[in-house]
Design a protein around this motif. Structure first.
Motif, PDB file in Angstrom:
ATOM      1  N   MET A   1       0.849  -1.189   0.000  1.00 25.22           N
ATOM      2  CA  MET A   1       0.000   0.000   0.000  1.00 25.22           C
ATOM      3  C   MET A   1       0.887   1.241   0.000  1.00 25.22           C
ATOM      4  O   MET A   1       2.070   1.164   0.305  1.00 25.22           O
ATOM      5  CB  MET A   1      -0.924   0.001   1.227  1.00 25.22           C
ATOM      6  CG  MET A   1      -0.180   0.108   2.512  1.00 25.22           C
ATOM      7  SD  MET A   1      -1.175  -0.007   4.053  1.00 25.22           S
ATOM      8  CE  MET A   1      -2.817   0.304   3.577  1.00 25.22           C
TER       9      MET A   1
ATOM     10  N   TRP B   1      -2.613   6.191   0.685  1.00 26.94           N
ATOM     11  CA  TRP B   1      -3.810   5.452   1.133  1.00 26.94           C
ATOM     12  C   TRP B   1      -4.066   5.728   2.612  1.00 26.94           C
ATOM     13  O   TRP B   1      -5.188   6.014   3.023  1.00 26.94           O
ATOM     14  CB  TRP B   1      -3.616   3.955   0.889  1.00 26.94           C
ATOM     15  CG  TRP B   1      -4.723   3.078   1.404  1.00 26.94           C
ATOM     16  CD1 TRP B   1      -4.923   2.683   2.685  1.00 26.94           C
ATOM     17  CD2 TRP B   1      -5.800   2.517   0.649  1.00 26.94           C
ATOM     18  NE1 TRP B   1      -6.045   1.902   2.795  1.00 26.94           N
ATOM     19  CE2 TRP B   1      -6.603   1.774   1.549  1.00 26.94           C
ATOM     20  CE3 TRP B   1      -6.160   2.541  -0.693  1.00 26.94           C
ATOM     21  CZ2 TRP B   1      -7.740   1.074   1.151  1.00 26.94           C
ATOM     22  CZ3 TRP B   1      -7.291   1.850  -1.091  1.00 26.94           C
ATOM     23  CH2 TRP B   1      -8.060   1.131  -0.196  1.00 26.94           C
TER      24      TRP B   1
ATOM     25  N   TYR C   1      -8.264  -1.478   3.844  1.00 22.85           N
ATOM     26  CA  TYR C   1      -7.358  -2.276   3.021  1.00 22.85           C
ATOM     27  C   TYR C   1      -7.533  -3.766   3.322  1.00 22.85           C
ATOM     28  O   TYR C   1      -7.596  -4.600   2.409  1.00 22.85           O
ATOM     29  CB  TYR C   1      -5.906  -1.846   3.279  1.00 22.85           C
ATOM     30  CG  TYR C   1      -4.932  -2.363   2.241  1.00 22.85           C
ATOM     31  CD1 TYR C   1      -4.697  -1.675   1.059  1.00 22.85           C
ATOM     32  CD2 TYR C   1      -4.242  -3.554   2.443  1.00 22.85           C
ATOM     33  CE1 TYR C   1      -3.811  -2.146   0.099  1.00 22.85           C
ATOM     34  CE2 TYR C   1      -3.346  -4.036   1.496  1.00 22.85           C
ATOM     35  CZ  TYR C   1      -3.140  -3.323   0.327  1.00 22.85           C
ATOM     36  OH  TYR C   1      -2.271  -3.796  -0.614  1.00 22.85           O
TER      37      TYR C   1
END
Length: 482
Positions: free
Chosen positions: A201, A205, A219
């Motif tokens: 990630m 994010w 996530y």
């Protein structure tokens, strides 16, 4: 690759064209010559390098042609005859190419690739051959060093955004995989070369959502089977790792899933990884992997592991994809023979710098093995020599030519193999996985461990047959007498 989208034939130095036109005007285009590709030193003071880029050389030669807009552009330079431009319009490579298999461990001053071809054919492919070998051999060699430093831990290429351009990212990822990287973050490289792709990630994010836990929760819900959480956006030990643990317990475990890993991308990676490991283990997340990135290379990885860093995987970016410590490989393309009356006569380049004096003539390269299968030396021989290793074989050490030396109870393998014959491809390319496996096999079973160390590696012996050494000395004597 990608030749359906763009024609790369004009990726060459302009002097390839001016020399080729000169040969054409002089009616020498059909004279056959031989060129060797070799390099003079290993990057990073290493004991060896990895040969890479052959597949792209093959692709270039197979698709080498000049389109109407290429001819028009050359005509605009107002240097070339119309007869030469017409010749180029119908051009296709008609020569022979011999090379080491891709992934071969190689050493300075040995011909890793030889072109035997009509003069213009040999001239036009020079730049493309060198740029592929120089780039991919550099990255494959750097990757191998980084993989060795990781001591069995996974290494992935994270370098695309720091590469010098898009091609450097894609082909750099290919070379890194040949050198030993297990995966790449570059999606096009994964698609083109069937390299495993990996990614976690982004900091963006985490920053997009209102708080770190919400970002991790979202996530994990999206990727419950592949949740690797980036824990250093705010504070690794006070926020990131605790929120990762909370995500594992409150989001993933109720789904019957496990947290796959956390990633550290900044800070003192040795210290943080040790503290994070204890925190994870204390709550039963012993199987959660710790992945680190951030300006890594073989030296930083060695230092982190020497400090007891608790790391399962390394994502290596800019220092791999650019080979930052030594970004130039230095392979060269030198003429070594010219055909006269059906016989190839040797040529030699003379220099005040003895390292730049070339090895003349058509040659064969042998890797010499002792009875235990260790590669003890490489041997250069004249191409027409027949060598008998069933008896003691005399050789010359060019550094100490006055000593009588023999290979005894040894075997030999010829390293160059045919790639093109009369312009036709005769070589079946192995898969990239086979190339990577070939690198591992050599380094684990053939190449001395002493040659693989980072500091003061053992120098691999590069020897000659007495006949080749004598020919070189005679040419040097004749050149000096003129």
């Amino acid at each position: 690759m990608q030749h359906n989208e763009r024609n790369l034939s004009m990726v060459m130095d302009f002097y390839e064209m001016t020399m080729s036109n000169g040969y054409f005007v002089d009616q020498n285009q059909n004279a056959r010559v031989a060129f060797d590709v070799f390099y003079r030193k290993n990057p990073d003071r290493a004991g060896f390098s990895i040969f890479a880029g052959l597949e792209q050389i093959i692709d270039y030669i197979e698709n080498l042609h000049f389109e109407d807009d290429d001819i028009a552009y050359l005509r605009e330079q107002d240097l070339f005859s119309e007869e030469f431009l017409s010749y180029l319009k119908e051009f296709s490579f008609q020569g022979d190419v011999y090379a080491f298999p891709e992934g071969t461990v190689m050493y300075p001053n040995e011909p890793v690739l030889t072109v035997i071809a009509p003069l213009i054919d040999a001239q036009l492919i020079e730049t493309a051959i060198l740029l592929e070998i120089n780039h991919q051999s550099l990255i494959a060699t750097k990757a191998r060093r980084i993989v060795k430093a990781s001591k069995g831990r996974v290494v992935s290429d994270f370098g695309a955004r720091r590469a010098h351009n898009m091609d450097a990212a894609v082909y750099g990822a290919r070379a890194a995989y040949i050198g030993g990287a297990a995966a790449t973050a570059t999606v096009l490289a994964g698609k083109l070369f069937q390299i495993p792709v990996s990614g976690t990630m982004a900091h963006s994010w985490v920053m997009y959502f209102g708080d770190e836990f919400t970002a991790f929760q979202k996530y994990a819900q999206t990727y419950p089977d592949a949740a690797v959480l980036l824990v250093d956006t705010y504070d690794v030990l006070e926020s990131g790792v605790p929120n990762a643990i909370r995500t594992a317990k409150e989001v993933l475990e109720p789904m019957g899933k496990r947290l796959k890993g956390i990633r550290l991308d900044s800070g003192d990676l040795a210290y943080l990884s040790k503290r994070a490991r204890r925190m994870l283990d204390d709550v039963g997340l012993n199987d959660c992997k710790i992945i680190v990135s951030n300006s890594l290379d073989e030296y930083t990885i060695t230092s982190i592991l020497d400090q007891g860093g608790c790391i399962d995987s390394f994502g290596v970016g800019e220092r791999l994809i650019t080979s930052r410590s030594e970004p130039v490989f230095g392979a060269v393309y030198k003429i070594v023979a010219v055909e006269e009356d059906g016989v190839f006569k040797p040529r030699i380049k003379i220099s005040e710098n003895t390292e730049k004096i070339t090895n003349p003539g058509l040659k064969k390269v042998y890797r010499i093995y002792d009875k235990e299968g260790n590669a003890i030396a490489d041997l250069l021989a004249k191409a027409d020599q027949q060598l008998d290793f069933s008896v003691p074989l005399r050789y010359v050490d060019p550094v100490k030519p006055w000593k009588n030396r023999y290979f005894e109870q040894c075997t030999a393998k010829e390293l160059q193999i045919p790639i093109f014959v009369n312009g036709h491809l005769v070589y079946k390319l192995p898969s990239i996985k086979e190339m990577a496996a070939y690198v591992r096999q050599q380094l684990e079973h053939e190449i001395w461990e002493e040659e693989q160390r980072f500091e003061n590696p053992h120098k691999h012996y590069m020897d000659m047959t007495p006949e080749l050494y004598e020919e070189k000395m005679n040419l040097l004597y004749e050149a000096r007498a003129e």
